[in-house]
Design an enzyme around this catalytic site. Structure first.
Site, PDB file in Angstrom:
ATOM      1  N   CYS A   9       0.871  -1.148  -0.129  1.00  0.00           N
ATOM      2  CA  CYS A   9      -0.036  -0.093   0.105  1.00  0.00           C
ATOM      3  C   CYS A   9       0.734   1.144   0.086  1.00  0.00           C
ATOM      4  O   CYS A   9       2.018   1.172  -0.025  1.00  0.00           O
ATOM      5  CB  CYS A   9      -1.047   0.020   1.187  1.00  0.00           C
ATOM      6  SG  CYS A   9      -1.888  -1.554   1.585  1.00  0.00           S
ATOM      7  N   GLY A  38      -0.965   0.938  -5.023  1.00  0.00           N
ATOM      8  CA  GLY A  38      -2.380   0.389  -4.685  1.00  0.00           C
ATOM      9  C   GLY A  38      -3.372   0.800  -5.282  1.00  0.00           C
ATOM     10  O   GLY A  38      -3.598   1.969  -5.255  1.00  0.00           O
ATOM     11  N   ASN A 111       0.997   0.632   5.560  1.00  0.00           N
ATOM     12  CA  ASN A 111       1.481  -0.107   4.587  1.00  0.00           C
ATOM     13  C   ASN A 111       2.239  -1.163   5.202  1.00  0.00           C
ATOM     14  O   ASN A 111       3.402  -0.846   5.848  1.00  0.00           O
ATOM     15  CB  ASN A 111       2.483   0.964   3.616  1.00  0.00           C
ATOM     16  CG  ASN A 111       3.201   0.119   2.683  1.00  0.00           C
ATOM     17  OD1 ASN A 111       4.330   0.624   2.388  1.00  0.00           O
ATOM     18  ND2 ASN A 111       2.879  -1.003   2.300  1.00  0.00           N
ATOM     19  N   GLY A 112       1.849  -2.318   4.857  1.00  0.00           N
ATOM     20  CA  GLY A 112       2.921  -3.527   5.021  1.00  0.00           C
ATOM     21  C   GLY A 112       2.066  -4.674   5.761  1.00  0.00           C
ATOM     22  O   GLY A 112       0.918  -4.694   5.803  1.00  0.00           O
ATOM     23  N   TYR A 253      11.034  -2.734  -8.002  1.00  0.00           N
ATOM     24  CA  TYR A 253       9.721  -2.650  -8.695  1.00  0.00           C
ATOM     25  C   TYR A 253       8.783  -1.770  -8.113  1.00  0.00           C
ATOM     26  O   TYR A 253       8.407  -0.911  -9.091  1.00  0.00           O
ATOM     27  CB  TYR A 253       9.238  -4.275  -8.802  1.00  0.00           C
ATOM     28  CG  TYR A 253       7.759  -4.040  -9.267  1.00  0.00           C
ATOM     29  CD1 TYR A 253       7.622  -3.884 -10.636  1.00  0.00           C
ATOM     30  CD2 TYR A 253       6.803  -4.183  -8.386  1.00  0.00           C
ATOM     31  CE1 TYR A 253       6.176  -3.842 -11.118  1.00  0.00           C
ATOM     32  CE2 TYR A 253       5.333  -4.424  -8.777  1.00  0.00           C
ATOM     33  CZ  TYR A 253       5.177  -3.809 -10.002  1.00  0.00           C
ATOM     34  OH  TYR A 253       3.914  -4.082 -10.624  1.00  0.00           O
TER      35      TYR A 253
END
Lengths: 453, 453, 453, 453
Positions: A9, A38, A111-112, A253
């Site tokens: 995210c 996301g 995020n995570g 990426y």
């Protein structure tokens, strides 16, 4: 048993002491800049004179925040973009998770992933806690609420809560009087500090600061808790001290090429990976072609290092959305006049099932390419991630099910080369960086398997 | 007085004698591939056993043809994407224009403009005709209907009608038993023939054929009328014989790099323009950067010819739609680590008001670029287009209001170079092509001014 | 052969010489008041300083004219609500039909049907006319355009055009300088004149004037053409002189009870029909119940005349839309405590297939009614309508397929009584009115069958 | 301090042991039937093989559950319609509130209010609980979760939790294996049990059972907890024993006329109130007119008792939604021909600010009514409700701010009569019922004021 890990995210937060900046609007712009992290759902919570307003839903930023979905403005706001590989998308799981109390509110965006969600949630449930979502953000809200009662402020509560969380995460939290950010002690997920006209911001990537005309200040340290309120920025480093281990896949990426993460320019790093590939896996070819957009930087690096000309021979149709899949040639098309009769080096960022890569090789061959040499700017995946990247089960990994020769044949490529695992240490052109490469090497810094031992 | 010309669109048609292909769906895919030619409105008309169904609206293909807007399938279909600079967007003006008769129907889609619309419309009105739209497609439907009554078939009617039309256009027309295409005798607008599994197609650009897994057959000749029905393809060349004059701006900007138009690969042509620019307007620089996406091909050509490395130093946010304009840095961002302290050649396709270009120069300088040398892959505009491209009034053209030195200063560029008008003749690397360059040279092949003389 | 007749619609127009009233908004309100005349599609065209803007779509007024669909304001506007029994609903057929000319525009809205559409359309087509819709409004636009060229103004053109039209219709037409209305010479469809603050209005029913705070002025005469412009109201009676024949079903069912049509109060007329029913078809019962809402007025009339108490024993759920059909008891429910053990007179406006009526009888019986005596406030249908009401084919008419005894049995009613055909002449309590009762009596004033003879 | 009370909602639940009924769809139909109890938001939660799916949003049932919003089917489901007078409508507050646990889920829907929400919530917060909504349903979920851990099943947990709740409420709760309902010990809010083809249902009103073709079984007792699972229905009466005090306003206004609540037919009760009004406040008039739809039953009762004819002289436009307010005459219109020159008794259910009533009097007078005698089928409000009805602050109550003479003058009525407070005891025609009339009499059974003493 470890639950499947599935979140990747983006988070953002802004606190403007002057109260003059349109913080909800800035968050909206920032979410556009973080959209690549996301695309499933997104949301914004804004602090309007101590009252919190929120809007969130399934969809891209442009769809969720159309004109009808107007939020009031405020002097602080946080936002979230979410990707989830769960079967059913639900609006309920969109973030931020907003809770209201007699004396205020708490909005949490994460995020995570953590790998000890299950026991933590179970313990809370046994104490009567209710969960309206499956998110870690809600779990953290619960833990924070309990600590908050004890410690009296959020930053202290967060420092304590972090000691219970095991995984990789970045948090942005908003209360009536401040925003608080934190990065996991392993430093697996990125978080950085920015500034715009006297207001401070937190974001997963620095490109979000550019989107609002602001500037990058510094990366948040692994384990650091940071508070932004009317008095400025305060840092709490009780959980710091360990080394950073940024997810290698963030470098390769996830992050945008125009972001700088933990002091490293993503663009330069990816070009350097291309150069490393050119050295280890040279090809006697007429052109280097990158898969748009994620393979472009490494392709340019490969071209510069090898002296083989870079060509923009694969075109992406930017109007085709994620939901519509009418054949690969509509999404990406090859330029026949360019590749016809030529030997092509095709550079992409990774191979999961190998299906997409095989289609691109076929696309180039149909367009007349004489040879196609596939170069991948990451090592082969060999294991799962416990820190917030979704990597499919081994049985779905082409690199697990095939030898290099078999895979090359399946892709119908003339040659195939991955980034050497050892070269990960040289990813960054002119500095030594630390990172987590567990999914490529099996060397997990920490994780559920370790605990079970 | 000539009315302001304003259309630039894309057309497509397919006729499947076998009745097995999903022609409406193929048209939908083709419109995705042609979306770059018009983003204001779009529409599809499909022939289902002799009955015509249509759906059209304002919006992108992905918005207009969402799941609710299902059309039945059929053995023939035509489609249209539209761009219009009119003040108010109206759904009524979306194409195709579908007319129903006692003995059938007519669906007409047009790309281009004619400069004698007004007298033709006036004559029809005086005969009692009613116009529900401002489109040339409706005008042509009227003219066709009158001729059709006389000539008994559409292809003959069209041959006659074309003799009254003065301008640049490409038409795709569907009746209950066939589809008919035509290209203006000057050959200003493109149209080509393709094939997929026994069905024939017409499209503004060959990339539409790729989108449905088909193949390019040939370009339609200037003035040619082409009929596709159950018996195959028939060509009528009564209006042919004149030379082709494809709009130079189709080559330089409108068409997609993966299209081949009148035998010329757009990608190779644009790279060649880059090489011409490198020769005429060299720069002592560290890198060549193209404005994504329209300046990329020429930038690569410039890089290859000059030996200066190509860098992908400007990033476009593909999630930001056309309607949202939250500042240039959200749409396009510069990669600081790449350009900092460097001398940059910035390549774009054209300059109209100069505002966008000036912002990009500023963006690069803010990111640390030491020098910015602007190179434009087209000559300066000096006059209007009467054939279907929208070019603003002279007073809005930066190249008309400023000398080259003034403009360079206004852009805050270190140097500025346009494609030389003479070099237009060398645009195509290895063949002699003819084209219309009136807006760059003032040499109009035909037009309202000429008639007034 | 006669085409199936299928339109029943509502029209409205307003012209405000002062330019101070919000005419588009008033039209929007008026369409709400006329919504009962057509729920399939609706539209508004507004004259803004000589330019016409339109918005129309499939859906109810509240759905089509939500906030996003804002029209500019103007000093004149016309509107339309449409009902159509055609198989496929298409947005294209929504009205008004707007045409644009070099010197202006024409917007046409129609309620009603003509039976010579086919030959008129064919003649126009043979002259090269194109039809983008199946509507009579577009046909009339064509005819008007041709005459307009000749006669120089719309009202004259309309007078001539009307001589070609055979059927029942009401028209409201807007040009840049006026609005023009007309009623068919047979007077089958209603149209009336109203006034609000110095502006004049035309509407199918007077309730539309109430909706904007205006007042009824007078009915338009059969065959009358009426022009409203800056100079006020002008009447043209060239086509008048014949007797009025208002559709009896307008009185019995279509019009709203609060409308006054051709000088007759719909409410009083329907109560009077109830009284006639009570006289001809008395019942020994405990209560009179009307089917909400169309049977309520006649039920009250029946109750007052018979002395049997009126009860509101059938409740309609006003939240259930037309598209959702989850069983009859959700739409209409019976009040058990009221009907249990009682003898009920059930009053409805008409019987077509008889299915709905049978369900209501069953609903009352399930709720405990001991007897159900069905009374219908119209005579049985025996033939089609050529003037704009949709009446199904004979084979779908319960009154055609069954004797009165059979039908009573099928409905499971204890007795059944229809309005006597002779009593139609006494419908209106205290005045002699003329009307068209062809669908009940087979006595057609005019029509396709007559012509064929 | 007491928080402003503001909820009036409707609840429904169904459990089908056979697993053959479409429980989500039945809930959808039931919500249509309960829509009059809450038009702000609605939601459904369905149990699909132990997994809960939910959909809820702001809007009417027809808007929230359109075709796109498909829920899977299941063998149990609960639903909610909500009305809230809070300033900002938020989707988050829509019910049911669904919580997920390691071993299941809990979905809670509530109608009503409690006056000790604040201290209960504060205590939970101090224990670390988080609140994502302001709803009592979420508060109850928290309390249930804590008790549940202790007691092991929901019905027992609920019995304990109810002892902490002070107010008037009806609950429907769903867990993976059952649905549980409860009614407050005072019996202020209604809840009843129904059956359809072997499945049991709970609903605020019996009309919901009719909507799915089911039947009423019995009312839930004040304080009763009821469990429905695969083994049938079980009743827990630990909290029962007190007398019932159904909200008088449920009888007079909230409930639908076709519902039977606590054994009383709403329709008959309201007609009886009309008769009581006729006795206490007779009028020398020509007709009785009810305000559609809430005043109709009492008007009929008044008419029957007085012998004055009932007329349907006020028409409601059922197409006008709640959000659009284009003037009173568009929503309700008077039938001129009916009231002109007549003396009218106007019956409505209540007077709050008096504005609506004054407009209706004016509407009748404009239509020509000679006299207007206002009769109200409830006593004047004199105080707030602590049990779930929203009654504005005293200063907004016309009956508080004015004497009866002043109010009659303000309404411009010829006479004014309210239901006598004493007559409340005779509301029900032939039985003695108990009810809460605190807002009319100031006699609160229980409440915050009492506690403060």
């Amino acid at each position: 048993m470890v639950q499947k890990i599935r979140e990747e995210c983006g988070v953002f937060g802004i606190f403007d002491p002057s109260g003059t900046l349109p913080c909800a609007q800035y968050t909206y712009y920032a979410l556009y800049a973080l959209q690549h992290r996301g695309q499933e759902s997104c949301g914004i919570a804004v602090n309007t004179n101590g009252t919190v307003y929120q809007h969130k839903n399934i969809g891209l930023v442009r769809d969720v925040f159309h004109e009808d979905a107007s939020l009031p403005e405020g002097h602080a706001a946080i936002g979230h973009v979410r990707f989830s590989r769960t079967q059913t998308k639900t609006r309920e799981d969109a973030q931020p998770i907003v809770s209201k109390y007699t004396n205020g509110f708490l909005a949490v965006a994460n995020n995570g992933a953590i790998w000890n969600r299950a026991p933590l949630a179970k313990a809370l449930e046994e104490d009567g806690a209710i969960f309206q979502t499956d998110t870690i953000a809600e779990l953290i809200t619960h833990l924070l609420s309990k600590e908050w009662v004890r410690s009296g402020n959020i930053e202290k509560a967060l420092i304590d809560v972090m000691q219970k969380l095991q995984g990789g995460y970045s948090l942005v939290i908003m209360s009536p009087t401040k925003i608080v950010g934190a990065r996991d002690p392993l430093g697996i997920r990125p978080l950085c500090l920015g500034r715009v006209q006297g207001a401070y911001m937190l974001a997963s990537e620095s490109t979000a600061f550019d989107a609002v005309g602001g500037e990058f200040v510094r990366d948040i340290l692994p384990g650091e808790v940071i508070k932004i309120n009317g008095e400025g920025v305060a840092s709490y480093r009780e959980n710091c001290g360990k080394e950073s281990h940024l997810c290698a896949f963030e470098y390769i990426y996830f992050a945008r090429p125009d972001s700088v993460v933990d002091g490293v320019s993503i663009y330069e790093l990816r070009k350097n990976i291309g150069a490393l590939l050119a050295k280890r896996h040279p090809a006697d070819a007429d052109m280097v072609v990158g898969v748009p957009f994620s393979g472009l930087c490494a392709a340019i690096g490969y071209a510069h290092a090898s002296g083989i000309p870079f060509e923009y021979a694969l075109m992406k149709n930017s109007y085709v959305g994620r939901d519509i899949s009418p054949g690969e040639s509509l999404k990406v098309n090859a330029i026949q006049s360019c590749v016809k009769g030529k030997r092509v080096v095709l550079v992409d960022d990774s191979i999961v099932s190998g299906i997409t890569c095989a289609k691109l090789v076929e696309l180039l061959r149909s367009a007349g390419a004489k040879e196609v040499h596939v170069r991948i700017s990451s090592p082969p995946f060999i294991g799962p991630c416990y820190y917030g990247s979704y990597i499919p089960e081994k049985e779905h990994l082409a690199t697990y099910r095939n030898t290099m020769e078999e895979l090359c044949a399946k892709l119908n490529a003339d040659s195939l080369g991955f980034l050497d695992t050892d070269d990960l240490n040289h990813m960054c052109p002119d500095q030594k960086i630390r990172f987590c490469d567990a999914c490529y090497t099996g060397r997990y810094i920490a994780g559920p398997d370790k605990e079970e031992e």
